[in-house]
Write an enzyme that holds these catalytic residues in place. Structure first.
Site, PDB file in Angstrom:
ATOM      1  N   GLY A 215       0.848  -1.251   0.007  1.00  0.00           N
ATOM      2  CA  GLY A 215       0.017   0.010  -0.117  1.00  0.00           C
ATOM      3  C   GLY A 215       0.943   1.084  -0.041  1.00  0.00           C
ATOM      4  O   GLY A 215       1.904   1.205  -0.329  1.00  0.00           O
ATOM      5  N   ASN A 216       0.301   2.350   0.331  1.00  0.00           N
ATOM      6  CA  ASN A 216       1.105   3.742   0.260  1.00  0.00           C
ATOM      7  C   ASN A 216       0.350   4.677   1.603  1.00  0.00           C
ATOM      8  O   ASN A 216      -0.475   4.039   2.059  1.00  0.00           O
ATOM      9  CB  ASN A 216       1.118   4.212  -0.804  1.00  0.00           C
ATOM     10  CG  ASN A 216      -0.162   4.691  -1.570  1.00  0.00           C
ATOM     11  OD1 ASN A 216      -0.932   5.555  -0.972  1.00  0.00           O
ATOM     12  ND2 ASN A 216      -0.471   3.913  -2.592  1.00  0.00           N
ATOM     13  N   TYR A 217       1.001   5.625   1.532  1.00  0.00           N
ATOM     14  CA  TYR A 217       0.658   6.542   2.807  1.00  0.00           C
ATOM     15  C   TYR A 217      -0.632   7.457   2.286  1.00  0.00           C
ATOM     16  O   TYR A 217      -1.051   8.504   3.108  1.00  0.00           O
ATOM     17  CB  TYR A 217       1.598   7.452   3.236  1.00  0.00           C
ATOM     18  CG  TYR A 217       2.720   6.708   3.861  1.00  0.00           C
ATOM     19  CD1 TYR A 217       2.486   6.100   5.099  1.00  0.00           C
ATOM     20  CD2 TYR A 217       3.918   6.656   3.362  1.00  0.00           C
ATOM     21  CE1 TYR A 217       3.499   5.168   5.679  1.00  0.00           C
ATOM     22  CE2 TYR A 217       5.069   5.794   3.992  1.00  0.00           C
ATOM     23  CZ  TYR A 217       5.085   5.135   5.049  1.00  0.00           C
ATOM     24  OH  TYR A 217       5.884   4.516   5.811  1.00  0.00           O
TER      25      TYR A 217
END
Ligand code: C5P
Length: 405
Positions: A215-217
């Site tokens: 995933g990512n932020y």
């Protein structure tokens, strides 16, 4: 007093908050102009405000009793800040002193003006007025930044002669110009009536096994702000959102929750053909694991695992291929270097009409923050904007898109 013909303020409910500053005398002119434009105005004044301007003048002009205390002392009548907050189509605080700005920023609800502010559901405009050093103080600036991050509009003070005898930035904006800001706000309020808008937001999660993902932020804040801005202008919005911690209650926004890029594409394809405007704001993972392990990958049973990845579909590019004449497709580009060239390349490759570029090199821009600093790039050039709250950035982006409709 006859109403200004066809002012967008006609019939609007406006709460005018007045604080204790010399510029309070200008609020009388502001009130007069608002009434002349056909607005219904309820004045809320702080105790200090009454030292500068009498409630009698204000109630005579607004034709409503001025509200200042929580109770009327002799009758015990309670003034409901909640009702006022719901009644208002917008709230404008002019002049806003350093003290009230600080209280608003930190929720110090010790007077009727601040409690009304905290209950207001509508847009809030703040017109500061104070001495130049107070205005420039990091405390005041930090509090104004907080108000911006709540989505409030700061009507910047002018530079000029101040009551202290000094010259500098701190003069409250002239009432005529405050009215213009409010008129612009209401003029564009229903500008997307009848339009259908598709927005993607947040990250995507690409499953590795039942408990892990790539995933990512991305927080989703920019995409949600865009959705709320479009809905506030009357559009019917489908917000296809990856996993985020935020929600929206905005009427007119239908949230479709997804997890992976493939799910996001599938939901977008259901509504894209019927959409007038599509804004690809999601931070889509570029790759997904080729296979999802059925049970949790265990440390003790294997060597260092190798996760084979496959390319995810490019949602923006897929929709770009299907785009019809008259449809508008916008993308985002979060860059770390060579920003403008990379963004321009994406504009062409994905068949976008515009791309909103932000750089991780700019303080206050990108993932997780409440602010953003963007440059809008299209085939005519690059148009940079200053650092603003994400809601204000959303408004700038939608203004830009509306010129293309
Ligand atoms: O190529 P890059 O990921 O930098 O492009 C960013 C733009 O493309 C954003 O608008 C993003 O939402 C969109 N995008 C997409 N699907 C992907 C990758 C990016 O829609 N797989």
């Amino acid at each position: 007093m006859s109403a200004t013909p066809c002012s967008p303020l006609a019939g609007k409910h406006i709460v005018l908050g007045i604080c204790g500053g010399i510029a309070a005398y200008k609020s009388v002119f502001l009130l007069r102009l608002l009434i002349k434009a056909g607005a219904e105005v309820q004045v809320v004044i702080t105790p200090a405000g009454k030292q500068f301007i009498t409630p009698v003048t204000l109630s005579a002009l607004s034709q409503k009793p001025v509200v200042s205390e929580f109770f009327t002392a002799n009758t015990g009548e309670w003034h409901s800040h909640v009702d006022l907050g719901l009644w208002a189509d917008c709230m404008v605080i002019a002049p806003a002193t350093a003290s009230t700005i600080g209280k608003m920023a930190h929720g110090v609800a010790d007077n009727m003006l601040v409690t009304t502010y905290l209950s207001a559901k509508s847009h809030v405009f703040v017109a500061p007025a104070m001495d130049l050093d107070m205005m420039a103080h990091p405390s005041t600036q930090a509090n104004l930044d907080l108000l911006r991050s709540y989505g409030n509009t700061i009507i910047e003070p002018e530079t000029g002669y101040l009551a202290s005898g000094l010259t500098g930035k701190g003069r409250m904006e002239e009432p005529e110009n405050i009215v213009k800001v409010l008129e612009q706000h209401f003029a564009r309020t229903r500008s997307l009536e009848g339009k259908k808008v598709l927005i993607t937001a947040g990250p995507t999660y690409e499953k590795i096994d039942p408990v892990r993902f790539i995933g990512n932020y991305s927080s989703g804040k920019m995409g949600y702000a865009l959705a709320e801005e479009c809905a506030a202008r009357g559009a019917e919005v489908t917000l296809v959102s990856g996993p985020v911690a935020i929600t929206t209650e905005a009427p007119g926004v239908k949230v479709v929750k997804v997890e992976s890029a493939r799910e996001m594409l599938a939901e977008c394809e259901k509504v894209f053909a019927g959409s007038d405007i599509s804004i690809m704001c999601a931070a889509v993972a570029d790759y997904a694991p080729a296979a999802v392990a059925e049970s949790k990958i265990k440390r003790e049973h294997s060597d260092v695992p190798v996760i084979e990845l496959v390319k995810n579909p490019d949602i923006a590019a897929t929709l770009g291929t299907a785009k019809r004449q008259g449809q508008i497709l916008a993308g985002f580009a979060l860059e770390t270097d060579n920003e403008a060239d990379n963004a321009a390349e994406k504009l062409d490759r994905k068949n976008l009409d515009l791309i909103v570029m932000n750089s991780l090199r700019d303080k206050g821009a990108g993932f997780g923050t409440d602010t953003n600093k963007v440059t809008i790039i299209d085939r005519t050039g690059a148009y940079p904007y200053p650092l603003k709250s994400k809601r204000e950035v959303a408004s700038d982006i939608i203004d830009n898109i509306e010129t293309r409709l």
